[in-house]
Design an enzyme around this catalytic site. Sequence first.
Site, PDB file in Angstrom:
ATOM      1  N   MET A  32      -1.477  -7.754  -0.161  1.00  0.00           N
ATOM      2  CA  MET A  32      -0.504  -7.099   0.714  1.00  0.00           C
ATOM      3  C   MET A  32      -1.030  -5.734   1.161  1.00  0.00           C
ATOM      4  O   MET A  32      -0.243  -4.881   1.609  1.00  0.00           O
ATOM      5  CB  MET A  32       0.840  -6.950   0.004  1.00  0.00           C
ATOM      6  CG  MET A  32       1.445  -8.313  -0.347  1.00  0.00           C
ATOM      7  SD  MET A  32       3.240  -8.294  -0.480  1.00  0.00           S
ATOM      8  CE  MET A  32       3.458  -7.141  -1.808  1.00  0.00           C
ATOM      9  N   GLY A  33      -2.339  -5.502   1.033  1.00  0.00           N
ATOM     10  CA  GLY A  33      -2.902  -4.237   1.487  1.00  0.00           C
ATOM     11  C   GLY A  33      -2.680  -3.116   0.491  1.00  0.00           C
ATOM     12  O   GLY A  33      -2.379  -3.378  -0.681  1.00  0.00           O
ATOM     13  N   HIS A  39      -8.023  -5.043  -6.343  1.00  0.00           N
ATOM     14  CA  HIS A  39      -8.287  -5.963  -5.237  1.00  0.00           C
ATOM     15  C   HIS A  39      -9.789  -6.117  -5.001  1.00  0.00           C
ATOM     16  O   HIS A  39     -10.280  -7.216  -4.758  1.00  0.00           O
ATOM     17  CB  HIS A  39      -7.653  -5.433  -3.941  1.00  0.00           C
ATOM     18  CG  HIS A  39      -6.165  -5.265  -3.985  1.00  0.00           C
ATOM     19  ND1 HIS A  39      -5.559  -4.033  -3.910  1.00  0.00           N
ATOM     20  CD2 HIS A  39      -5.152  -6.162  -4.095  1.00  0.00           C
ATOM     21  CE1 HIS A  39      -4.234  -4.184  -3.940  1.00  0.00           C
ATOM     22  NE2 HIS A  39      -3.966  -5.462  -4.066  1.00  0.00           N
ATOM     23  N   GLY A 150      -5.192 -12.087  -9.330  1.00  0.00           N
ATOM     24  CA  GLY A 150      -5.257 -11.198 -10.485  1.00  0.00           C
ATOM     25  C   GLY A 150      -4.348 -11.659 -11.613  1.00  0.00           C
ATOM     26  O   GLY A 150      -3.217 -12.103 -11.368  1.00  0.00           O
ATOM     27  N   ARG A 190       1.866  -0.082  -6.192  1.00  0.00           N
ATOM     28  CA  ARG A 190       3.147   0.598  -6.400  1.00  0.00           C
ATOM     29  C   ARG A 190       3.014   1.837  -7.292  1.00  0.00           C
ATOM     30  O   ARG A 190       3.962   2.616  -7.373  1.00  0.00           O
ATOM     31  CB  ARG A 190       4.171  -0.374  -6.994  1.00  0.00           C
ATOM     32  CG  ARG A 190       4.631  -1.436  -5.992  1.00  0.00           C
ATOM     33  CD  ARG A 190       5.764  -2.283  -6.544  1.00  0.00           C
ATOM     34  NE  ARG A 190       6.427  -3.070  -5.501  1.00  0.00           N
ATOM     35  CZ  ARG A 190       6.159  -4.355  -5.231  1.00  0.00           C
ATOM     36  NH1 ARG A 190       5.245  -5.000  -5.918  1.00  0.00           N
ATOM     37  NH2 ARG A 190       6.804  -4.979  -4.276  1.00  0.00           N
TER      38      ARG A 190
HETATM   39  P1  AMP Z   1      -0.924  -7.450  -4.122  1.00  0.00           P
HETATM   40  O1  AMP Z   1      -1.586  -6.791  -2.959  1.00  0.00           O
HETATM   41  O2  AMP Z   1      -0.279  -6.502  -5.059  1.00  0.00           O
HETATM   42  O3  AMP Z   1      -0.026  -8.583  -3.691  1.00  0.00           O
HETATM   43  O4  AMP Z   1      -2.068  -8.125  -4.977  1.00  0.00           O
HETATM   44  C1  AMP Z   1      -3.018  -8.976  -4.396  1.00  0.00           C
HETATM   45  C2  AMP Z   1      -3.829  -9.596  -5.478  1.00  0.00           C
HETATM   46  O5  AMP Z   1      -4.494  -8.586  -6.235  1.00  0.00           O
HETATM   47  C3  AMP Z   1      -3.009 -10.413  -6.481  1.00  0.00           C
HETATM   48  O6  AMP Z   1      -3.748 -11.565  -6.847  1.00  0.00           O
HETATM   49  C4  AMP Z   1      -2.889  -9.459  -7.632  1.00  0.00           C
HETATM   50  O7  AMP Z   1      -2.683 -10.099  -8.876  1.00  0.00           O
HETATM   51  C5  AMP Z   1      -4.229  -8.786  -7.597  1.00  0.00           C
HETATM   52  N1  AMP Z   1      -4.186  -7.505  -8.314  1.00  0.00           N
HETATM   53  C6  AMP Z   1      -3.315  -6.491  -8.120  1.00  0.00           C
HETATM   54  N2  AMP Z   1      -3.533  -5.487  -9.004  1.00  0.00           N
HETATM   55  C7  AMP Z   1      -4.566  -5.895  -9.774  1.00  0.00           C
HETATM   56  C8  AMP Z   1      -5.269  -5.322 -10.887  1.00  0.00           C
HETATM   57  N3  AMP Z   1      -4.947  -4.129 -11.364  1.00  0.00           N
HETATM   58  N4  AMP Z   1      -6.280  -6.028 -11.438  1.00  0.00           N
HETATM   59  C9  AMP Z   1      -6.607  -7.253 -10.951  1.00  0.00           C
HETATM   60  N5  AMP Z   1      -5.995  -7.846  -9.919  1.00  0.00           N
HETATM   61  C10 AMP Z   1      -4.982  -7.185  -9.342  1.00  0.00           C
END
Ligand code: AMP
Length: 280
Positions: A32-33, A39, A150, A190
């Site tokens: 989601m950027g 990421h 993740g 967040r």
């Molecule tokens: P998001 O942008 O928050 O929707 O996350 C996108 C992807 O990045 C998802 O697969 C998350 O699980 C992964 N992700 C977010 N934070 C972390 C982190 N600290 N370590 C590993 N993967 C992450």
Amino acid sequence: MIPLVVRTIDELHAATRKWREVGETYAIVPTMGALHEGHLTLLEEGAKLADRVMATIFVNPRQFSATEDLGRYPRDEEGDIEKLASANCDLVYIPNIDQIYPDGFATSISPAGAAKTGLEDKFRPQFFDGVATVVAKLFIQSAADFAMFGEKDYQQLMVVRQMARDLDLGIDVVGVPTIREDDGLAKSSRNRYLSKHERHQATAIIRALMQAADKINAGQDMQQATKAASRSLTTLGFKVDYVTARNADTLAVPTRPDEPLRLLAAAWLGKTRLIDNIPV
Ligand code: AMP
């Protein structure tokens, strides 16, 4: 290397067709950027498995409820593209909204199994339908070989993996361990909502989880261990949604002493909801 930026399905297909023509495989990293090192690690891991790596950036309205943070969710497209360039990302798909939800869109994927275990689903009832629907679309549109997710969002990883299997989406869903700040806090888009004081307090979540894991490893009853973790977070001012030990594969409540376990927690610190999890 600056990634190729595409915003339509046609542009995406034109790029992936070129890769396929020369027999290259590729991995997709849906996001989601507001990108951070977590990421970028998914991209690096993708590059180990496939010839090419693409990221997607889409703040998916369907996975937010009316009371959640869709409006204030951080957006930084320019900064994200710079970060992707430093991570050897080949392509970034930033779909226009009509590429995901065209006029009259009326279909939704509703996962069960791990998606109905009383964890995130209990506190965010719309969340996994929203995630599954957009992720299925991204998998189908991209036709990637691998999808990197993740462990930070552990229940989401299990749900997406089951969906890919159940619907024969022909993509290998790969989990990547959580990337953390030096003090242990799981990196998250967040985290930038946290005040300085809250940021300091936020490390209590991983500490509570690690203490509970130690106790369970030492033979203590897991309910007692997770209850103590929950109490300690409440004492520190968190509003706890859950701290629980679950089967690491199904996320069901464990019934046997020899099951693989995962400890999972979600708690509010002020207006910010934090989640984390660790293996036992
Ligand atoms: P998001 O942008 O928050 O929707 O996350 C996108 C992807 O990045 C998802 O697969 C998350 O699980 C992964 N992700 C977010 N934070 C972390 C982190 N600290 N370590 C590993 N993967 C992450």
